[in-house]
Design an enzyme around this catalytic site. Structure first.
Site, mmCIF file in Angstrom:
data_model
loop_
_atom_site.group_PDB
_atom_site.id
_atom_site.type_symbol
_atom_site.label_atom_id
_atom_site.label_comp_id
_atom_site.label_asym_id
_atom_site.label_seq_id
_atom_site.Cartn_x
_atom_site.Cartn_y
_atom_site.Cartn_z
ATOM 1 N N GLU A 1 -31.579 108.087 85.286
ATOM 2 C CA GLU A 1 -31.521 106.552 85.473
ATOM 3 C C GLU A 1 -31.103 105.908 84.088
ATOM 4 O OE1 GLU A 1 -32.605 104.525 87.575
ATOM 5 O OE2 GLU A 1 -33.619 105.759 89.129
ATOM 6 N N ASP B 1 -32.929 96.108 86.197
ATOM 7 C CA ASP B 1 -33.541 97.292 85.913
ATOM 8 C C ASP B 1 -33.722 97.407 84.309
ATOM 9 O OD1 ASP B 1 -33.768 97.910 88.371
ATOM 10 O OD2 ASP B 1 -32.123 99.347 88.660
#
Ligand SMILES: *[C@@H]1O[C@H](CO)[C@@H](O)[C@H](O)[C@H]1NC(C)=O
Length: 147
Positions: free
Chosen positions: A54, A71
């Site tokens: 990620e 994000d």
């Protein structure tokens, strides 16, 4: 591999830098202490693997998505549902998004636990599904001082 090791070392020494890149084993320790190992049945390897894909362990990683949401941090937690930024949305984690991009991972871990509980698993993380789910993940904590 040698170059990567040296870079990791430099990363540890340069504490004034804006972004912090954690080492795999440092994360393993922090995650383990925070109770992530086997949290909701997900072994430590799942968490380390997910964080790697990620954010590459970058605590300040940020990515703007097509819908304008962002994000945030090591777990790339999205502002639309989970945290509070200037757009004031659902904020299910009751936390400022800015708290998810600091070296102190406490809030990010609390929020990640909530995501796993509320969404019943780690499917929230696309990079985890793609790269980690169902794989042999013990390698991710190999050589680290965690059980
Ligand atoms: C970490 O993420 C920040 C924000 O996206 C970026 O500016 C920085 O270059 C990244 N650090 C590394 C070492 O990739």
């Amino acid at each position: 591999m040698k170059a990567a090791g040296i870079l990791a070392l430099i990363g540890c020494l340069v504490t004034v830098a804006d972004s912090k890149i954690y080492t795999r084993c440092k994360l393993a320790k922090i995650f383990s202490r925070a109770g992530l190992d086997n949290y909701e049945g997900f072994s430590l390897g799942n968490w380390i693997c997910m964080a790697y894909y990620e954010s590459r362990y970058n605590t300040t990683a940020q990515k703007v998505l097509d819908d304008g949401s962002i994000d945030y941090g090591i777990f790339q937690i999205n502002s639309y549902t989970w945290c509070r930024d200037s757009r004031l949305q659902k904020n299910h984690c009751h936390v400022a998004c800015s708290a998810l991009v600091t070296d102190d991972l406490t809030d990010a871990i609390i929020c990640a636990k909530k995501i796993v509980k509320d969404t019943q698993g780690m499917n929230y993380w696309q990079a985890w599904k793609k790269n980690c789910e169902g794989r042999e993940l013990s390698e991710w904590k190999k050589g680290c001082e965690v059980s």
